[in-house]
Write an enzyme that holds these catalytic residues in place. Structure first.
Site, mmCIF file in Angstrom:
data_model
loop_
_atom_site.group_PDB
_atom_site.id
_atom_site.type_symbol
_atom_site.label_atom_id
_atom_site.label_comp_id
_atom_site.label_asym_id
_atom_site.label_seq_id
_atom_site.Cartn_x
_atom_site.Cartn_y
_atom_site.Cartn_z
ATOM 1 N N SER A 117 0.765 -1.278 -0.020
ATOM 2 C CA SER A 117 -0.095 -0.034 0.156
ATOM 3 C C SER A 117 1.025 1.369 0.198
ATOM 4 O O SER A 117 1.648 1.501 -0.939
ATOM 5 C CB SER A 117 -0.923 0.006 1.146
ATOM 6 O OG SER A 117 -2.047 0.884 0.743
ATOM 7 N N LYS B 282 -20.923 18.045 8.476
ATOM 8 C CA LYS B 282 -19.835 18.428 9.187
ATOM 9 C C LYS B 282 -19.318 17.139 10.259
ATOM 10 O O LYS B 282 -18.104 17.217 10.540
ATOM 11 C CB LYS B 282 -20.266 19.854 10.139
ATOM 12 C CG LYS B 282 -19.067 20.142 11.111
ATOM 13 C CD LYS B 282 -17.921 20.577 10.405
ATOM 14 C CE LYS B 282 -16.876 21.154 11.232
ATOM 15 N NZ LYS B 282 -15.501 21.341 10.280
#
Length: 335
Positions: A138, A190
């Protein structure tokens, strides 16, 4: 209670060292810690001045300092920058071997390391050869894409090209015990990803779009580094699967199967030198006696270890001070 226990531990270890060759270090690293280089393998010949330097990246890639019970570890991105600067300023260093042993880490830290290596190559014209050790997956593979040549052991675990963002919601569990969490936000998204909120379809789409953006960037880096992989093989190579070094070589994700000595030979070839000593950068309080010495400068030496990837669990789940993070990370057997 902690001081008496610590005193007892130290006293016991001092007693043990009286009859055995042991070394026990307590406390923070010395304030005068410096980067040094030691020759770990020599090419035969008289008056060999050229050098190939081993630079380590090991453990979780992130852009924070880590703290343990008795020590504090430097920022890995900062350590890489400092080590590359040492190699830049040493005219005898003609090439770098990047010894990579990492399951990856955060998106930005992986990209920062990638850019540091690219800048070093561009500004010094010194080649960089990657040798993949146990794991270079990765974000670890992302970093390797910045180098000139990639060598893997047949048993290396690599690829895992993709992005993961792990989040969890504790809101249902809190509701069962009569606790209700409320957040006052400036907009409906949010609190996206907060463990105290519900992951609605709209919020999931926001996070998925970010993951897709980061994945597109990752795939672009791989395609630039590996232009010769066919489209069919490229789709398989970038679907998130982890593979062995042998499979990575067959897919075109690495250039060669080999070991540290093969990386040494390739680095000399790319640098255009016939003979060069192999040196390793390390802290001045940690000696390096062989190319396999575990002496990465400022890399974590303590903490809960998982598998062969040396992942600190605190850092894995918190990514420093944050409660969640976007990761280029291979982490089997963990949720």
């Amino acid at each position: 209670m902690r001081l008496p226990l610590l005193f007892t531990l130290c006293l016991s270890l001092i007693t043990l060292t009286a009859c055995s060759p042991m070394t026990f270090t307590v406390g923070l690293r010395p304030s005068d810690e410096k980067i040094e280089s030691s020759i770990v393998e020599r090419d035969e010949g008289f008056w060999v001045r050229d050098r190939v330097a081993i630079v380590d990246i090991s453990g979780l890639i992130h852009n924070v300092r880590t703290s343990g019970l008795l020590s504090s570890e430097p920022n890995p991105v900062g350590v890489l920058h400092e080590t590359l600067e040492a190699a830049r300023q040493d005219d005898n260093v003609k090439a770098i071997i990047l010894r990579l042993n990492s399951p990856g880490g955060t998106v930005t830290a992986s990209d920062a390391m990638y850019r540091e290596i690219e800048r070093f190559r561009r500004e010094t014209d010194k080649p960089v050869v990657t040798i993949m050790m146990d794991v270079a997956a990765s974000g670890g593979y992302y970093v390797a894409c910045a180098t000139d040549h990639v060598i893997a052991y047949p048993t290396t675990i690599t690829a895992s090209i993709g992005v993961i963002m792990q989040t969890v919601s504790v809101k249902p569990a809190l509701a069962r015990v009569g606790v209700q969490a409320e957040a006052i936000t400036s907009g409906p998204n949010k609190d996206t990803g907060s463990p105290l909120s519900t992951l609605t379809d709209e919020k999931r789409a926001v996070l998925q779009n970010m993951v897709d953006d980061f994945y597109t960037q990752f795939v672009g880096v791989v395609r630039e580094a590996r232009p010769n992989i066919t489209e069919a093989d490229f789709a398989d190579a970038t679907d998130g699967r982890a593979v062995t070094g042998v499979a990575a070589y067959e897919m075109g994700l690495v250039d060669q199967l080999g070991d540290v000595h093969d990386a040494w030979a390739k680095a000399k070839q790319l640098a255009g030198v016939e003979r060069a000593h192999l040196v390793m950068y390390h802290s001045n309080y940690q000696p390096a006696n062989s190319p396999y010495a575990r002496t990465p400068v400022g890399q974590p030496s303590s903490g809960t270890q998982v598998n062969i990837a040396q992942i600190n669990l605190d850092d894995l789940f918190t990514a420093g001070d944050a409660t969640m993070a976007f990761m280029y990370l291979w982490r089997p057997n963990l949720p």
